[in-house]
Design an enzyme around this catalytic site. Structure first.
Site, PDB file in Angstrom:
ATOM      1  N   GLU A 107      -0.344   0.686  -7.687  1.00  0.00           N
ATOM      2  CA  GLU A 107      -1.777   1.048  -7.815  1.00  0.00           C
ATOM      3  C   GLU A 107      -1.941   2.244  -8.773  1.00  0.00           C
ATOM      4  OE1 GLU A 107      -3.990   1.487  -4.002  1.00  0.00           O
ATOM      5  OE2 GLU A 107      -4.468   3.498  -4.689  1.00  0.00           O
ATOM      6  N   SER A 160      -4.153  -2.440   3.090  1.00  0.00           N
ATOM      7  CA  SER A 160      -4.800  -2.015   1.846  1.00  0.00           C
ATOM      8  C   SER A 160      -6.141  -2.708   1.668  1.00  0.00           C
ATOM      9  CB  SER A 160      -3.915  -2.350   0.642  1.00  0.00           C
ATOM     10  OG  SER A 160      -4.611  -2.015  -0.540  1.00  0.00           O
ATOM     11  N   LYS A 183       3.956  -1.179   1.517  1.00  0.00           N
ATOM     12  CA  LYS A 183       2.634  -0.578   1.221  1.00  0.00           C
ATOM     13  C   LYS A 183       2.783   0.611   0.266  1.00  0.00           C
ATOM     14  CE  LYS A 183      -1.780   0.386   1.406  1.00  0.00           C
ATOM     15  NZ  LYS A 183      -2.059   1.737   1.197  1.00  0.00           N
ATOM     16  N   HIS A 234       3.124  -0.801  -3.064  1.00  0.00           N
ATOM     17  CA  HIS A 234       1.770  -1.221  -3.486  1.00  0.00           C
ATOM     18  C   HIS A 234       1.033  -0.028  -4.090  1.00  0.00           C
ATOM     19  CE1 HIS A 234      -2.567  -1.196  -2.695  1.00  0.00           C
ATOM     20  NE2 HIS A 234      -2.556  -2.504  -2.888  1.00  0.00           N
ATOM     21  N   ASN A 235       1.108   1.101  -3.422  1.00  0.00           N
ATOM     22  CA  ASN A 235       0.382   2.270  -3.921  1.00  0.00           C
ATOM     23  C   ASN A 235       0.986   2.810  -5.212  1.00  0.00           C
ATOM     24  OD1 ASN A 235      -1.033   1.939  -1.525  1.00  0.00           O
ATOM     25  ND2 ASN A 235      -1.322   4.125  -1.254  1.00  0.00           N
TER      26      ASN A 235
HETATM   27  C1  6PG Z   1      -5.323   1.144  -0.372  1.00  0.00           C
HETATM   28  C2  6PG Z   1      -5.274   2.496  -1.032  1.00  0.00           C
HETATM   29  C3  6PG Z   1      -5.405   3.574  -0.016  1.00  0.00           C
HETATM   30  C4  6PG Z   1      -5.815   4.918  -0.563  1.00  0.00           C
HETATM   31  C5  6PG Z   1      -4.786   5.550  -1.432  1.00  0.00           C
HETATM   32  C6  6PG Z   1      -5.350   6.573  -2.383  1.00  0.00           C
HETATM   33  O1  6PG Z   1      -4.375   0.415  -0.575  1.00  0.00           O
HETATM   34  O2  6PG Z   1      -6.297   0.832   0.304  1.00  0.00           O
HETATM   35  O3  6PG Z   1      -4.064   2.661  -1.687  1.00  0.00           O
HETATM   36  O4  6PG Z   1      -4.218   3.602   0.691  1.00  0.00           O
HETATM   37  O5  6PG Z   1      -7.039   4.827  -1.192  1.00  0.00           O
HETATM   38  O6  6PG Z   1      -3.909   6.187  -0.568  1.00  0.00           O
HETATM   39  O7  6PG Z   1      -4.295   7.315  -2.796  1.00  0.00           O
HETATM   40  P1  6PG Z   1      -4.429   8.623  -3.633  1.00  0.00           P
HETATM   41  O8  6PG Z   1      -5.448   9.510  -2.941  1.00  0.00           O
HETATM   42  O9  6PG Z   1      -3.089   9.225  -3.619  1.00  0.00           O
HETATM   43  O10 6PG Z   1      -4.921   8.209  -4.982  1.00  0.00           O
END
Ligand code: 6PG
Length: 471
Positions: free
Chosen positions: A188, A129, A181, A184-185
């Protein structure tokens, strides 16, 4: 370490950044990309970096690597990973290590790790990430599966560092790296949604974009300090060509690539109430119904009351909701770890998110301390520090939700977080009635508070109600 070779396949932006990061740390990076032209122009475009070795054929790529070979895949999750593996694996030997550094679905990594192990090939499904800048200068790295012993040095070298600790550690077996991960998302998504709700409330209470940016900067000086808060303030200060805030010209339909949805699907399959993450995913879905919303806006009435809420109260609602979203993420990690006997350790996962990744935040120091102080902590909300923070925030948090409801402003993540908090701290919920209803119409039986768990009872509630207990 210097001059050791690492192979890297896939020169999209993350692959390019990671190659340069590895080369900066003394590794010779042997590169292969589906289109050789991309490899050439990447190497030509980085003349100062002499450790990049381009290869145009997969045979040459494999041949350039020392054994056991270490190969990092930076290709799109799904079919592209499958296609590269089909090409690559027949050319490898037992003992070689493949690192999948993309956003692969964790169950795919679990399967690949098992299948490749039968050939003696070690597969390390690795969440990375931090986007382009993170990959270039120090991402958060979450490796799971086999081959950590070969990859520990290079991955640790290129990872972000916080207080001298690398934001990289072996997560656990199989697909656990990509699982973490994915969580994590999910966090996020939730973190972005709680910030978006604060933005909505601040704008709805009459603040300009610049004033809202200033509020986010103030919020970001305290416990809410985070990368996402910081970029939010920066975004709000960017003007379009006509001087108006650019953010206000962006269509309000949020996209999603799927990792948030995966998190929620996983939570549903495990019976885990990760409500804030779910609301964050669904809020994006609702936003995407732009035409329907525009139509409904002209038909459906809401209250006309103005929003009455203090800046400090929004800060507290944001803080409390954010704690709940982390608590829910770790609940899911704990549940999956139990289901799959992964023995994941939150005390080793939380510190990896302190730097490099999208959800990096000051709060992760306290989350790390919570789990280090009590590795068996069953829920983050029960940590004494976080219990106090939420207790202090709750009056304001409740006011914000009430004020938003009175003014007709949706705050799905704040509401979901508060309902979760209230549900979690309620010893007796009305689920007894649901059990009675199920038993009434379907004879599904119920347990009793005055008898041992596991003993099931059925009642003939009324003439015509269900009679035969289902098994
Ligand atoms: C990271 C982000 C990366 C990506 C996401 C965006 O940790 O660097 O999470 O993995 O930017 O997948 O996800 P969406 O397009 O679903 O918002």
């Amino acid at each position: 370490m210097a001059d050791e070779r690492i192979g890297l396949i896939g020169l999209a932006v993350m692959g390019q950044s990671l190659s340069l990061n590895l080369a900066d740390h003394g590794y010779e990076v042997v590169i292969f990309n589906r289109t050789a032209e991309t490899t050439r122009s990447f190497i030509d475009g980085n003349p100062e970096q002499s450790r990049l070795i381009g290869t145009a054929e997969i045979e040459r790529f494999v041949g350039e690597l020392d054994r056991p070979r270490r190969i990092v895949l930076m290709v799109k999750a799904g079919e592209a990973v499958e296609a590269v593996l089909a090409h690559l694996v027949p050319r490898l030997d037992a003992g070689d290590v493949i690192v999948d550094g993309g956003n692969s679905f964790w169950a795919d990594s679990e399967r690949r790790s098992e299948q490749l192990a039968t050939l003696g090939i070690r597969f390390l499904g690795t969440g990375i990430s931090g986007g382009e800048q993170g990959a270039r200068f120090g991402p958060s790295i979450m490796p799971g599966g086999n081959g950590w012993e070969e990859m520990r040095e290079p991955l640790t070298a290129i990872a972000a560092k916080v207080d001298g600790e690398a934001c990289c550690d072996w997560i656990g077996p199989g697909g656990s790296g990509h699982y973490v991960k994915m969580i994590h998302n999910g966090i996020e998504y939730a973190d972005m949604q709680v910030i978006a709700e604060a933005y909505h409330l601040l704008r709805a209470s009459g603040r300009s974009a610049a004033e809202t940016a200033a509020v986010f900067r103030r919020f970001g000086e305290g416990s809410l300090s985070s990368y996402l808060m910081d970029i939010t303030a920066q975004i709000l200060e960017v003007a379009d060509d006509d001087g108006e805030p650019l953010v206000e010209k962006i269509l309000d339909a949020a996209a999603q690539k799927g990792t948030g949805r995966w998190t929620v699907e996983d939570a549903l399959s495990r019976g885990q109430p990760t409500t804030v993450i779910a609301e964050a995913v669904l809020a994006r879905s609702l936003s995407a119904l732009k035409d329907e919303r525009v139509h409904a806006a002209s038909r459906l009435r809401g209250p006309s009351a103005p929003l009455v809420v203090e800046e400090r109260e929004i800060e507290q609602a944001l803080l409390a909701s954010k704690i709940v979203c982390y608590a829910q993420g770790f609940m899911l990690i704990r549940a999956c770890s139990g289901d799959l006997s992964w023995a994941l350790q939150p005390a080793r996962i939380a510190p990896l998110w302190r730097g490099g990744c999208i959800i990096r935040a000051r709060m992760l120091n306290d989350i790390t301390s919570a789990y280090r102080n009590d590795p068996e902590l069953s829920n983050l909300l029960l940590d004494p520090h976080f219990a106090d923070v939420i207790d202090n925030a709750q009056a304001a948090w409740r006011n914000v939700i009430a004020a938003a409801a009175k003014a007709g402003i949706p705050v799905p993540a704040y509401s979901a977080a508060l309902s979760f908090y209230d549900g979690f701290r309620t010893a007796r919920l009305p689920a007894n009635l649901i059990q009675a209803q199920r038993d009434f119409f379907g004879a599904h039986t119920y347990e009793r508070v005055d008898r041992d768990r596991g003993e099931h009872f059925h009642t003939q509630w009324a003439p015509g109600a269900a009679t035969t207990p289902s098994s």
